[in-house]
Design an enzyme around this catalytic site. Structure first.
Site, mmCIF file in Angstrom:
data_model
loop_
_atom_site.group_PDB
_atom_site.id
_atom_site.type_symbol
_atom_site.label_atom_id
_atom_site.label_comp_id
_atom_site.label_asym_id
_atom_site.label_seq_id
_atom_site.Cartn_x
_atom_site.Cartn_y
_atom_site.Cartn_z
ATOM 1 N N LYS A 17 -48.337 11.918 1.414
ATOM 2 C CA LYS A 17 -49.116 13.164 1.545
ATOM 3 C C LYS A 17 -49.768 13.548 0.216
ATOM 4 C CE LYS A 17 -45.626 15.770 2.876
ATOM 5 N NZ LYS A 17 -44.520 14.801 2.803
ATOM 6 N N ARG A 90 -43.610 23.702 6.376
ATOM 7 C CA ARG A 90 -42.457 22.817 6.503
ATOM 8 C C ARG A 90 -41.481 23.300 7.566
ATOM 9 N NH1 ARG A 90 -42.664 19.853 1.386
ATOM 10 N NH2 ARG A 90 -40.862 18.559 1.047
ATOM 11 N N ARG A 124 -40.544 5.576 -6.752
ATOM 12 C CA ARG A 124 -41.678 6.439 -7.107
ATOM 13 C C ARG A 124 -41.563 6.947 -8.549
ATOM 14 N NH1 ARG A 124 -43.461 11.440 -3.381
ATOM 15 N NH2 ARG A 124 -41.418 12.314 -3.869
ATOM 16 N N ARG A 157 -38.745 11.955 -10.259
ATOM 17 C CA ARG A 157 -38.381 13.309 -9.838
ATOM 18 C C ARG A 157 -36.872 13.409 -9.634
ATOM 19 N NH1 ARG A 157 -42.443 14.962 -5.018
ATOM 20 N NH2 ARG A 157 -40.469 15.843 -4.319
ATOM 21 N N ARG A 168 -33.080 14.820 2.223
ATOM 22 C CA ARG A 168 -34.438 15.332 2.466
ATOM 23 C C ARG A 168 -34.973 14.824 3.801
ATOM 24 N NH1 ARG A 168 -37.377 13.343 -2.647
ATOM 25 N NH2 ARG A 168 -39.247 14.255 -1.743
#
Ligand code: AMP
Length: 211
Positions: A17, A90, A124, A157, A168
């Site tokens: 996203k 969300r 990531r 992160r 998550r």
């Protein structure tokens, strides 16, 4: 057909996203609004909101709807008729609040399975300075510690650890996935397969938006 300009990108964490929203904004001029980026900035600046949000974010849970609406409502209103929302809404409650702020033209769900999400997010890395997103497995920078665009340091992160990622995904399935039916009923939804490469997903998004 003119460009659809009030856009929501839905999908599990790691579906792409943020990458897609940044590119859409850069190439079409729509305003990119990411609640995750705004929250991380609040945390970095050690504001009251940042202090309140940090623990929740580190566990991979959701920041309360009231705080999120207070933070994003004005920004959406200010963006007028040209925005791409990433990571918001969300929850169904957020989606209902959003309906009182602005109509939408298109909601695009980028789908990705739990295993693919874990594989992607553990690899990531994000540039501290410009926010560009890399993946050490699929989109490695030439130097794994440095941004190719601005030379900034790349970091992982706090919430991209495997245990947090799994949480998550669970939170996504329980609280965010119901939005797929919510927007399907409103005839706003297009579903895309997030396993396609980033360029292919981007091309499909542009087709949906009529660009
Ligand atoms: P993201 O960068 O979109 O993955 O967001 C990172 C974290 O920020 C999430 O795991 C949540 O803790 C929090 N967050 C971001 N957007 C929202 C939202 N719309 N509602 C509640 N929490 C959010």
């Amino acid at each position: 057909m003119s460009l659809l300009t009030r856009v929501v990108l839905l999908g599990p964490p790691g579906a792409g996203k943020g990458t897609q929203a940044k590119r859409i904004a850069a190439e079409t001029g729509l305003v990119h609004l990411s609640t995750g980026d705004i929250l991380r900035d609040e945390v970095a600046r050690d504001t009251d909101l940042g202090r309140e949000a940090k623990g929740v974010m580190d566990r991979g849970e959701l920041v309360p709807d009231g705080l999120i609406m207070g933070m994003i409502g004005g920004r959406i209103a200010a963006a007028g008729s040209g925005f791409v929302l990433d990571g918001f809404p969300r929850t169904v409650a957020q989606a209902k609040s959003l309906e009182t702020i602005s109509p939408l033209d298109s909601v695009i769900n980028i789908d990705l399975s739990r295993d693919e999400v874990v594989a992607r997010l553990t690899a990531r890395r994000v540039c501290k300075d410009c926010g560009r997103i890399y993946n050490l497995a699929f989109r490695p920078p030439s130097d794994p510690a440095k941004c190719e665009v601005c030379g900034g340091a790349l970091f992982q992160r706090d919430d991209d650890r495997e245990d947090v990622i799994r949480n998550r995904y669970n939170v996504y399935e329980k609280q965010t996935a119901p939005l797929i039916a919510f927007y399907g009923e409103r005839k706003l939804l297009t579903e895309l397969d997030g396993r396609a490469g980033s360029d292919e997903v981007y091309a499909q998004i542009l087709r949906v938006l009529g660009a």
